[in-house]
Design a protein around this motif. Structure first.
Motif, PDB file in Angstrom:
ATOM      1  N   TYR A 244       0.823  -1.209   0.000  1.00  0.00           N
ATOM      2  CA  TYR A 244       0.000   0.000   0.000  1.00  0.00           C
ATOM      3  C   TYR A 244       0.862   1.267   0.000  1.00  0.00           C
ATOM      4  CZ  TYR A 244      -3.597  -3.315   1.555  1.00  0.00           C
ATOM      5  OH  TYR A 244      -4.456  -4.380   1.658  1.00  0.00           O
ATOM      6  N   SER A 245       2.036   1.215  -0.606  1.00  0.00           N
ATOM      7  CA  SER A 245       2.968   2.347  -0.550  1.00  0.00           C
ATOM      8  C   SER A 245       2.428   3.598  -1.231  1.00  0.00           C
ATOM      9  CB  SER A 245       4.310   1.954  -1.182  1.00  0.00           C
ATOM     10  OG  SER A 245       4.932   0.929  -0.442  1.00  0.00           O
ATOM     11  N   VAL A 246       1.730   3.442  -2.349  1.00  0.00           N
ATOM     12  CA  VAL A 246       1.191   4.575  -3.095  1.00  0.00           C
ATOM     13  C   VAL A 246      -0.229   4.848  -2.623  1.00  0.00           C
ATOM     14  CG1 VAL A 246       0.612   5.468  -5.388  1.00  0.00           C
ATOM     15  CG2 VAL A 246       2.615   3.985  -5.084  1.00  0.00           C
ATOM     16  N   PRO A 247      -0.550   6.074  -2.192  1.00  0.00           N
ATOM     17  CA  PRO A 247      -1.908   6.385  -1.725  1.00  0.00           C
ATOM     18  C   PRO A 247      -2.960   6.017  -2.766  1.00  0.00           C
ATOM     19  CG  PRO A 247      -0.421   8.192  -1.216  1.00  0.00           C
ATOM     20  CD  PRO A 247       0.355   7.230  -2.074  1.00  0.00           C
ATOM     21  N   GLY A 248      -3.973   5.262  -2.322  1.00  0.00           N
ATOM     22  CA  GLY A 248      -5.048   4.850  -3.206  1.00  0.00           C
ATOM     23  C   GLY A 248      -4.767   3.611  -4.024  1.00  0.00           C
ATOM     24  N   LEU A 249      -3.536   3.092  -3.964  1.00  0.00           N
ATOM     25  CA  LEU A 249      -3.157   1.931  -4.781  1.00  0.00           C
ATOM     26  C   LEU A 249      -2.768   0.753  -3.904  1.00  0.00           C
ATOM     27  CD1 LEU A 249      -2.471   0.700  -7.586  1.00  0.00           C
ATOM     28  CD2 LEU A 249      -0.140   1.588  -7.265  1.00  0.00           C
ATOM     29  N   ARG A 250      -3.322  -0.404  -4.216  1.00  0.00           N
ATOM     30  CA  ARG A 250      -2.921  -1.658  -3.587  1.00  0.00           C
ATOM     31  C   ARG A 250      -2.452  -2.591  -4.687  1.00  0.00           C
ATOM     32  NH1 ARG A 250      -4.312  -6.332  -4.044  1.00  0.00           N
ATOM     33  NH2 ARG A 250      -6.123  -5.677  -5.281  1.00  0.00           N
ATOM     34  N   ILE A 251      -1.274  -3.175  -4.514  1.00  0.00           N
ATOM     35  CA  ILE A 251      -0.738  -4.150  -5.460  1.00  0.00           C
ATOM     36  C   ILE A 251      -0.522  -5.456  -4.707  1.00  0.00           C
ATOM     37  CG2 ILE A 251       1.148  -4.746  -7.016  1.00  0.00           C
ATOM     38  CD1 ILE A 251       1.641  -1.816  -7.455  1.00  0.00           C
ATOM     39  N   GLY A 252      -1.044  -6.559  -5.257  1.00  0.00           N
ATOM     40  CA  GLY A 252      -0.947  -7.844  -4.590  1.00  0.00           C
ATOM     41  C   GLY A 252      -0.284  -8.900  -5.453  1.00  0.00           C
ATOM     42  N   LEU A 253       0.463  -9.767  -4.812  1.00  0.00           N
ATOM     43  CA  LEU A 253       1.103 -10.904  -5.460  1.00  0.00           C
ATOM     44  C   LEU A 253       0.753 -12.145  -4.650  1.00  0.00           C
ATOM     45  CD1 LEU A 253       3.094 -11.865  -7.697  1.00  0.00           C
ATOM     46  CD2 LEU A 253       4.933 -11.566  -6.028  1.00  0.00           C
ATOM     47  N   SER A 254       0.228 -13.188  -5.312  1.00  0.00           N
ATOM     48  CA  SER A 254      -0.179 -14.394  -4.590  1.00  0.00           C
ATOM     49  C   SER A 254       0.210 -15.635  -5.379  1.00  0.00           C
ATOM     50  CB  SER A 254      -1.693 -14.378  -4.325  1.00  0.00           C
ATOM     51  OG  SER A 254      -2.427 -14.218  -5.526  1.00  0.00           O
ATOM     52  N   GLY A 255       0.280 -16.756  -4.674  1.00  0.00           N
ATOM     53  CA  GLY A 255       0.665 -17.994  -5.333  1.00  0.00           C
ATOM     54  C   GLY A 255       0.219 -19.220  -4.564  1.00  0.00           C
ATOM     55  N   TYR A 256       0.284 -20.354  -5.254  1.00  0.00           N
ATOM     56  CA  TYR A 256      -0.167 -21.627  -4.672  1.00  0.00           C
ATOM     57  C   TYR A 256       0.681 -22.757  -5.237  1.00  0.00           C
ATOM     58  CZ  TYR A 256      -3.205 -25.684  -3.824  1.00  0.00           C
ATOM     59  OH  TYR A 256      -3.703 -26.908  -3.452  1.00  0.00           O
ATOM     60  N   TYR A 257       0.994 -23.754  -4.371  1.00  0.00           N
ATOM     61  CA  TYR A 257       1.677 -24.970  -4.827  1.00  0.00           C
ATOM     62  C   TYR A 257       1.160 -26.154  -4.020  1.00  0.00           C
ATOM     63  CZ  TYR A 257       5.122 -28.548  -5.815  1.00  0.00           C
ATOM     64  OH  TYR A 257       5.719 -29.729  -6.193  1.00  0.00           O
ATOM     65  N   GLY A 258       0.796 -27.229  -4.721  1.00  0.00           N
ATOM     66  CA  GLY A 258       0.361 -28.434  -4.022  1.00  0.00           C
ATOM     67  C   GLY A 258       0.226 -29.601  -4.972  1.00  0.00           C
ATOM     68  N   HIS A 259       0.076 -30.815  -4.415  1.00  0.00           N
ATOM     69  CA  HIS A 259      -0.120 -32.027  -5.190  1.00  0.00           C
ATOM     70  C   HIS A 259      -1.599 -32.400  -5.167  1.00  0.00           C
ATOM     71  CE1 HIS A 259       4.349 -33.368  -4.532  1.00  0.00           C
ATOM     72  NE2 HIS A 259       4.232 -32.247  -5.228  1.00  0.00           N
ATOM     73  N   SER A 260      -2.083 -33.011  -6.265  1.00  0.00           N
ATOM     74  CA  SER A 260      -3.519 -33.260  -6.389  1.00  0.00           C
ATOM     75  C   SER A 260      -3.887 -34.694  -6.767  1.00  0.00           C
ATOM     76  CB  SER A 260      -4.123 -32.308  -7.428  1.00  0.00           C
ATOM     77  OG  SER A 260      -3.555 -32.536  -8.712  1.00  0.00           O
ATOM     78  N   ILE A 261      -3.052 -35.410  -7.490  1.00  0.00           N
ATOM     79  CA  ILE A 261      -3.363 -36.795  -7.858  1.00  0.00           C
ATOM     80  C   ILE A 261      -3.162 -37.696  -6.643  1.00  0.00           C
ATOM     81  CG2 ILE A 261      -2.679 -38.758  -9.290  1.00  0.00           C
ATOM     82  CD1 ILE A 261      -2.020 -36.882 -11.523  1.00  0.00           C
ATOM     83  N   GLY A 262      -4.161 -38.509  -6.351  1.00  0.00           N
ATOM     84  CA  GLY A 262      -4.090 -39.382  -5.181  1.00  0.00           C
ATOM     85  C   GLY A 262      -4.639 -38.757  -3.926  1.00  0.00           C
ATOM     86  N   ASN A 263      -5.084 -37.510  -4.010  1.00  0.00           N
ATOM     87  CA  ASN A 263      -5.670 -36.868  -2.835  1.00  0.00           C
ATOM     88  C   ASN A 263      -7.177 -37.142  -2.806  1.00  0.00           C
ATOM     89  OD1 ASN A 263      -5.340 -35.327  -0.472  1.00  0.00           O
ATOM     90  ND2 ASN A 263      -6.226 -33.550  -1.477  1.00  0.00           N
ATOM     91  N   SER A 264      -7.507 -38.430  -2.787  1.00  0.00           N
ATOM     92  CA  SER A 264      -8.902 -38.839  -2.842  1.00  0.00           C
ATOM     93  C   SER A 264      -9.095 -40.089  -1.980  1.00  0.00           C
ATOM     94  CB  SER A 264      -9.313 -39.111  -4.295  1.00  0.00           C
ATOM     95  OG  SER A 264      -8.461 -40.086  -4.878  1.00  0.00           O
ATOM     96  N   TYR A 265     -10.341 -40.521  -1.876  1.00  0.00           N
ATOM     97  CA  TYR A 265     -10.686 -41.664  -1.040  1.00  0.00           C
ATOM     98  C   TYR A 265     -11.324 -42.756  -1.898  1.00  0.00           C
ATOM     99  CZ  TYR A 265     -13.199 -44.379   2.489  1.00  0.00           C
ATOM    100  OH  TYR A 265     -13.698 -45.382   3.269  1.00  0.00           O
ATOM    101  N   PRO A 266     -10.897 -44.016  -1.770  1.00  0.00           N
ATOM    102  CA  PRO A 266      -9.803 -44.484  -0.907  1.00  0.00           C
ATOM    103  C   PRO A 266      -8.444 -44.147  -1.505  1.00  0.00           C
ATOM    104  CG  PRO A 266     -10.665 -46.301  -2.196  1.00  0.00           C
ATOM    105  CD  PRO A 266     -11.543 -45.127  -2.508  1.00  0.00           C
TER     106      PRO A 266
END
Length: 432
Positions: A244-266
């Motif tokens: 929030y360094s500049v008045p009136g301006l917000r800049i965001g950076l986001s990210g995600y990392y994870g595994h998905s195959i096999g994350n199920s039942y059974p």
């Protein structure tokens, strides 16, 4: 306290709540009036649409046959949300958010485009009543907060700032809403805080479930579970930083990392489920500018899915008795970019400006594709979309907005474009 003073106090507190939510909507349950131990609030949307294109299941596979199909209309309540929070004292707080999606609960019948228009009875966890937040938080200082429970995953602009006062369009911005869960919520642990001009957050979560990934929505349904619990065979992390360094301006950076195959039942010990990981990697950049009577918002998201070509052969997707059964290939990559800008016309009319009324004339352009790369030579060209919307937002008071827009989805030339008129009314505020 007289009625006039009560009214002024309520307006100031409500406006303060809205402003805070604009800064960090992931904390919306507790970013309101300080000093009250119990708080109750919420937000909701009521929408009407007239779509001037076919709603037939084969409108993409046989576009010429449905070029002159009649228009269709819809009424909907996309989201009706109740906030509740409680301050136990000594830095311990509780927050919860219960959402009713599309005005219903329990089971719903849907036509599955991916299954050739077959009617299916969809069962999501809790039907269409979802517990989007449920957490206990310990605040050590402004710089250090620990939150444990069911939390919002603030990846992208839409998830971090998902309340209806934070976007101009009648429905949530389409690009991010197509390729990622929205609102993305999972059970995990979050550490967040604010230091100087920065707000930061890091989360540890269960991985997504690749059984839910599709060609038209990429990982959007990956956080869902048809079971009474969320499977956590695999894990993931997410992070976000806002400046929030500049008045009136917000800049965001986001990210995600994870595994998905096999994350199920059974938990299958053999086959694709055990051999491949299905890494999900997402990077997102977004901003909000709110000054000089202008509001401008923009985002760019890019995602990568490892082992995408193997998903069609995962056990639960082949099992005819499982609740997944997605037969289409899933893309290795997906993206969504968008920008919207609105100017407050009432800022030039003193009497309306003093009453805190606003009338924004806005435009939005976005481009997205949940199937941005072909898997094993298979193409779904209709997933590439460019969308333009123009319209108005009228705010008679800070907590309520009336929206109207004309929009058009521009598809590749072999398909039919999809124009629509959308009208909506939305609110966001605290009642207690």
């Amino acid at each position: 306290m007289n009625n006039k003073l009560l009214w002024i106090t309520a307006c100031v507190l409500a406006f303060s709540a809205s402003t805070q939510a604009q800064e960090n909507a992931g904390d919306s349950v507790m970013t309101h009036v300080k000093g009250n131990r119990l708080s109750v609030g919420g937000y909701g949307e009521i929408c009407m649409s007239r779509n001037f294109f076919s709603d037939h299941v084969s409108r993409y596979s046989q576009p010429e046959a449905h070029k002159d199909d009649p228009s269709h209309g819809r009424f909907d309540i996309p989201h009706a949300v109740i906030y509740m929070g409680y301050d136990f004292g000594r830095g311990w707080t509780f927050g919860t958010e219960i959402e009713f999606e599309h005005g219903g609960n329990g089971l719903a019948y849907e036509k599955e485009d991916e299954e050739g228009g077959e009617w299916e009875q969809e069962t999501e966890k809790g039907g269409e009543v979802e517990l989007e937040q449920f957490w206990i938080q310990k605040t050590f200082s402004r710089k250090a907060n620990l939150r444990i429970g069911h939390i919002v995953v603030p990846v992208g602009l839409n998830n971090a700032y998902h309340e209806p006062l934070n976007f101009f369009t009648v429905y949530r911005p389409e690009g991010e809403n197509t390729i990622m869960p929205s609102t993305w919520h999972q059970t995990g642990v979050s550490f967040f805080g604010r230091a100087g001009k920065f707000r930061y957050e890091a989360q540890f979560l269960a991985g997504l479930n690749a059984d839910h990934f599709t060609n038209t929505n990429w990982i959007k349904k990956g956080n869902k579970s048809p079971l009474e619990f969320d499977v956590a065979n695999k894990y993931a992390v997410s992070a976000r930083v806002d400046n929030y360094s500049v008045p009136g301006l917000r800049i965001g950076l986001s990210g995600y990392y994870g595994h998905s195959i096999g994350n199920s039942y059974p938990n299958n010990a053999n086959g694709v489920d055990a051999e491949y990981k299905g890494q999900v990697v997402i990077g997102a950049l977004d901003f909000t500018y709110n000054a000089h009577n202008w509001v401008v918002r923009g985002q760019a998201d890019y995602g990568y899915l490892g082992d995408a070509d193997q998903l069609k052969y995962v056990y639960n997707r082949l099992n005819s008795k499982s609740p997944y059964k997605h037969s289409a290939f899933v893309s290795k990559n997906a993206y969504a970019v968008g920008i919207e800008a609105g100017y407050d016309v009432f800022s030039q009319i003193d009497c309306l400006h003093q009453q805190e009324q606003q009338l924004f004339l806005f435009g939005r352009y976005e481009q997205y594709n949940p199937y941005a790369s072909m898997t094993k030579g298979t193409a779904y060209d209709y997933t590439e979309v460019k969308r333009l919307a123009v319209g108005v937002n009228y705010r008679p008071i800070p907590e309520i907005v009336i929206k109207a827009e004309y929009s058009n989805r521009f598809l590749k030339s072999i398909y039919n474009n999809e124009p629509a008129i959308n009208i909506g009314v939305a609110y966001e505020g605290f009642f207690l």
